[in-house]
Design a protein around this motif. Structure first.
Motif, short mmCIF file in Angstrom:
data_model
loop_
_atom_site.label_atom_id
_atom_site.label_comp_id
_atom_site.label_asym_id
_atom_site.label_seq_id
_atom_site.Cartn_x
_atom_site.Cartn_y
_atom_site.Cartn_z
N PRO A 155 -19.52 -7.06 3.17
CA PRO A 155 -18.89 -5.75 3.57
C PRO A 155 -17.86 -5.30 2.73
O PRO A 155 -17.22 -4.28 3.27
CB PRO A 155 -18.17 -6.55 4.85
CG PRO A 155 -17.80 -7.96 4.36
CD PRO A 155 -19.09 -8.09 3.50
N ILE A 156 -17.71 -5.59 1.51
CA ILE A 156 -16.63 -5.02 0.84
C ILE A 156 -16.71 -3.84 0.43
O ILE A 156 -15.77 -3.09 0.24
CB ILE A 156 -16.43 -6.06 -0.54
CG1 ILE A 156 -16.15 -7.30 -0.08
CG2 ILE A 156 -15.44 -5.51 -1.70
CD1 ILE A 156 -16.24 -8.45 -1.42
N VAL A 157 -18.05 -3.29 0.08
CA VAL A 157 -17.93 -1.78 -0.50
C VAL A 157 -17.76 -0.78 0.58
O VAL A 157 -16.68 0.05 -0.06
CB VAL A 157 -19.78 -1.44 -0.88
CG1 VAL A 157 -19.69 -0.06 -1.24
CG2 VAL A 157 -19.88 -2.57 -2.08
N PRO A 158 -18.11 -0.80 1.60
CA PRO A 158 -17.60 0.14 2.90
C PRO A 158 -15.88 0.21 3.07
O PRO A 158 -15.09 1.22 2.96
CB PRO A 158 -18.05 -0.37 3.99
CG PRO A 158 -19.35 -0.91 3.67
CD PRO A 158 -18.96 -1.86 2.43
N VAL A 159 -15.26 -1.10 2.63
CA VAL A 159 -13.75 -1.43 2.93
C VAL A 159 -13.26 -0.58 1.73
O VAL A 159 -12.36 0.10 1.68
CB VAL A 159 -13.45 -2.67 2.98
CG1 VAL A 159 -11.87 -2.80 2.93
CG2 VAL A 159 -13.88 -3.48 4.35
N LEU A 160 -13.89 -0.98 0.54
CA LEU A 160 -13.17 -0.35 -0.67
C LEU A 160 -13.30 1.28 -0.66
O LEU A 160 -12.26 1.97 -1.15
CB LEU A 160 -14.00 -0.97 -1.89
CG LEU A 160 -13.67 -0.35 -3.30
CD1 LEU A 160 -12.33 -0.67 -3.45
CD2 LEU A 160 -14.58 -1.01 -4.31
N GLU A 168 -1.12 4.56 0.43
CA GLU A 168 -0.18 3.87 1.41
C GLU A 168 0.80 2.72 0.41
O GLU A 168 0.47 2.66 -0.70
CB GLU A 168 -0.88 2.97 2.36
CG GLU A 168 -1.89 3.47 3.06
CD GLU A 168 -1.10 4.63 3.96
OE1 GLU A 168 0.16 4.15 4.46
OE2 GLU A 168 -1.78 5.36 4.91
N PRO A 169 1.96 2.24 1.02
CA PRO A 169 2.59 1.38 0.12
C PRO A 169 2.11 0.10 -0.38
O PRO A 169 1.17 -0.33 0.59
CB PRO A 169 3.89 1.04 1.06
CG PRO A 169 3.82 2.21 1.78
CD PRO A 169 2.70 2.63 2.27
N GLY A 170 1.99 -0.24 -1.53
CA GLY A 170 1.25 -1.38 -1.79
C GLY A 170 -0.15 -1.24 -2.00
O GLY A 170 -1.05 -2.33 -2.15
N GLN A 171 -0.75 0.20 -2.11
CA GLN A 171 -2.04 0.47 -2.12
C GLN A 171 -2.85 -0.18 -3.45
O GLN A 171 -3.90 -0.63 -3.42
CB GLN A 171 -2.42 1.65 -1.99
CG GLN A 171 -3.75 2.15 -1.58
CD GLN A 171 -4.19 1.54 -0.24
OE1 GLN A 171 -3.57 1.21 0.55
NE2 GLN A 171 -5.66 1.37 -0.08
N SER A 172 -1.98 -0.14 -4.44
CA SER A 172 -2.53 -0.64 -5.83
C SER A 172 -2.98 -2.10 -5.58
O SER A 172 -4.07 -2.54 -6.24
CB SER A 172 -1.88 -0.34 -6.99
OG SER A 172 -0.46 -1.07 -7.11
N VAL A 173 -2.23 -2.82 -4.97
CA VAL A 173 -2.52 -4.25 -4.87
C VAL A 173 -3.58 -4.62 -3.98
O VAL A 173 -4.46 -5.32 -4.23
CB VAL A 173 -1.14 -5.00 -4.45
CG1 VAL A 173 -1.37 -6.49 -4.04
CG2 VAL A 173 0.05 -5.06 -5.37
N VAL A 174 -3.74 -3.70 -2.89
CA VAL A 174 -4.79 -3.81 -2.02
C VAL A 174 -6.02 -3.59 -2.85
O VAL A 174 -7.18 -4.25 -2.63
CB VAL A 174 -4.69 -2.82 -0.82
CG1 VAL A 174 -6.01 -2.80 -0.03
CG2 VAL A 174 -3.68 -3.16 0.05
N LEU A 175 -6.11 -2.60 -3.58
CA LEU A 175 -7.44 -2.20 -4.14
C LEU A 175 -7.75 -3.09 -5.38
O LEU A 175 -8.75 -3.55 -5.64
CB LEU A 175 -7.10 -0.55 -4.92
CG LEU A 175 -7.02 0.38 -4.01
CD1 LEU A 175 -6.69 1.70 -4.59
CD2 LEU A 175 -8.30 0.50 -3.16
#
Length: 314
Positions: A155-160, A168-175
Motif C-alpha cells: 500500500p506504500i505507493v498510494p500513500v507516497l 507539512e512540518p517534517g514532511q521531508s522526513v516522512v517522504l
C-alpha cells in the motif's frame, strides 16, 4: 538484522529528491543526475526506459524501475521521441541547451510536468547516498531493473502519492521513510524472483546454520566473534560451520566479518562527529590503530584518507 535491513538502518534516505511527474505525449526525459539509486513508479499511463547501452524496456502501470547510477538513461513515451528535458546533477531540470525549466514546468508542491491531467504520471525518488554498507547490496543489482506490477503488493505507493504533494512540518522526513519502505519492498520482491541472480550472501540467509551466523554478525559486529563462538552459538562444529559458510557465502566467516566491519566503519566515518577511535569501538576493533591497519590492508587507504575522499565527493 540482515543485509536488507541494513540498507534502511545504515545510509537511509536523508533529504532525498522526490517528485510527481505528470505529462502528455510526446515526452522524453534524459536523466543525467548521477544519483546513486533512483526509483521510478509508473502510476498512470506508461512509457519506455532506455539505458545508455541496452535495448529499450517497456514500463507499464504499477511497474517500478530501479536505476543504479551513475549511468544516464532516458524515460520517454516512445523510443523514437527525442529528449526535450534533461535532469542534471543536483536534480536541476533544464532544456537540452541548459535553460532552467523548474519554474516553467512547476505544477505545485513537488509536482512537475505539462498538465495535472496528463495521461502519464510517475513518482520519482532518488538517493544520493554513498554509504559502503549498502554497496554490497546495490552491487548485486543490474544497472536497470524493472519490477513488474503483480510481482509485488504494497500500500506504500498510494500513500507516497498523497504525501509527496504535501508541505507539512517534517514532511521531508516522512517522504524519506516512505521512499525507504518502497525501496526495501521492491528489492525484496526482486530478489524473490526465480530468475533473479541473487548474491550468495543473500541466499545464505535461508540456511538455518549460516543464516543464524550471519544474523549474529550483523546484529553485533563489535562482539569478538571467532569461528568457535559462532559454531557454538549455531550448534555445529567449527569445521562444519567453516565449510558450510564458505560454500554458501563464498568466503570464510572471519573474512566476511572483517569485510562487514570495514563496510560499517566506512559508512560511520561519514558522520561529522565520528572519530577513528569511536568508530573502531563500534565495529569491534580495540583501538584506532587496529582499525587503521585493517582498513589500509584491505582497502588500500587509511580511514582518514577515506574520509577526505568522501568530503571531496560532496
Amino acid at each position: 538484522m540482515d543485509a536488507l535491513a541494513n540498507l534502511l538502518d545504515g545510509p537511509r534516505a536523508r533529504g532525498a529528491f522526490l517528485l510527481k511527474v505528470v505529462l502528455d505525449p510526446p515526452w522524453s526525459i534524459h536523466v543525467k543526475d548521477e544519483a546513486t539509486l533512483a526509483l521510478v513508479t509508473m502510476t498512470r499511463g506508461g512509457g519506455w526506459l532506455m539505458p545508455e547501452d541496452a535495448e529499450p524496456m517497456r514500463v507499464n502501470v504499477g511497474d517500478v524501475v530501479i536505476a543504479r547510477g551513475p549511468a544516464p538513461y532516458i524515460l520517454a513515451d516512445d523510443p523514437a521521441t527525442p529528449p526535450k528535458v534533461v535532469i542534471q546533477p543536483g536534480d536541476h531540470c533544464t532544456t537540452l541547451w541548459g535553460e532552467p525549466l523548474a519554474e516553467k514546468l512547476g505544477l505545485g508542491v513537488r509536482t512537475w510536468g505539462d498538465s495535472l491531467d496528463g495521461s502519464t504520471m510517475m513518482l520519482i525518488g532518488t538517493y544520493h547516498m554513498s554509504g559502503e554498507v549498502s554497496r554490497r547490496l546495490l552491487d548485486a543489482l543490474p544497472p536497470m531493473v524493472i519490477v513488474p506490477a503483480g510481482t509485488w503488493d504494497s500500500p506504500i505507493v498510494p500513500v507516497l502519492a498523497d504525501e509527496i504533494v504535501k508541505d507539512e512540518p517534517g514532511q521531508s522526513v516522512v517522504l524519506d521513510r516512505l521512499l525507504d519502505l518502497l525501496l526495501i519492498t521492491v528489492l525484496r520482491a526482486w530478489f524473490a524472483r526465480a530468475d533473479a541472480e541473487t548474491p550468495s550472501w543473500y541466499r545464505a540467509h535461508g540456511d538455518p546454520v549460516v543464516g543464524a551466523a550471519l544474523r549474529m554478525i550483523y546484529n553485533d559486529p563489535a562482539h569478538q566473534w571467532t569461528v568457535a563462538s559462532l559454531a557454538d552459538a549455531t550448534g555445529v562444529s567449527r569445521a562444519t560451520l567453516a565449510r558450510r559458510f564458505t560454500d554458501l557465502v563464498g568466503e570464510s566467516p572471519m573474512a566476511f566479518l572483517t569485510d562487514w566491519r570495514l563496510a560499517l566503519a566506512a559508512d560511520l566515518l561519514q558522520e561529522p562527529d565520528a572519530t577513528v577511535g569511536s568508530v573502531a569501538r563500534k565495529v569491534g576493533y580495540g583501538s584506532s590503530f587496529a582499525l587503521s591497519a585493517a582498513f589500509k590492508r584491505v582497502r588500500g587507504v587509511s580511514p582518514q584518507e577515506h574520509r577526505k575522499t568522501l568530503v571531496a565527493q560532496h
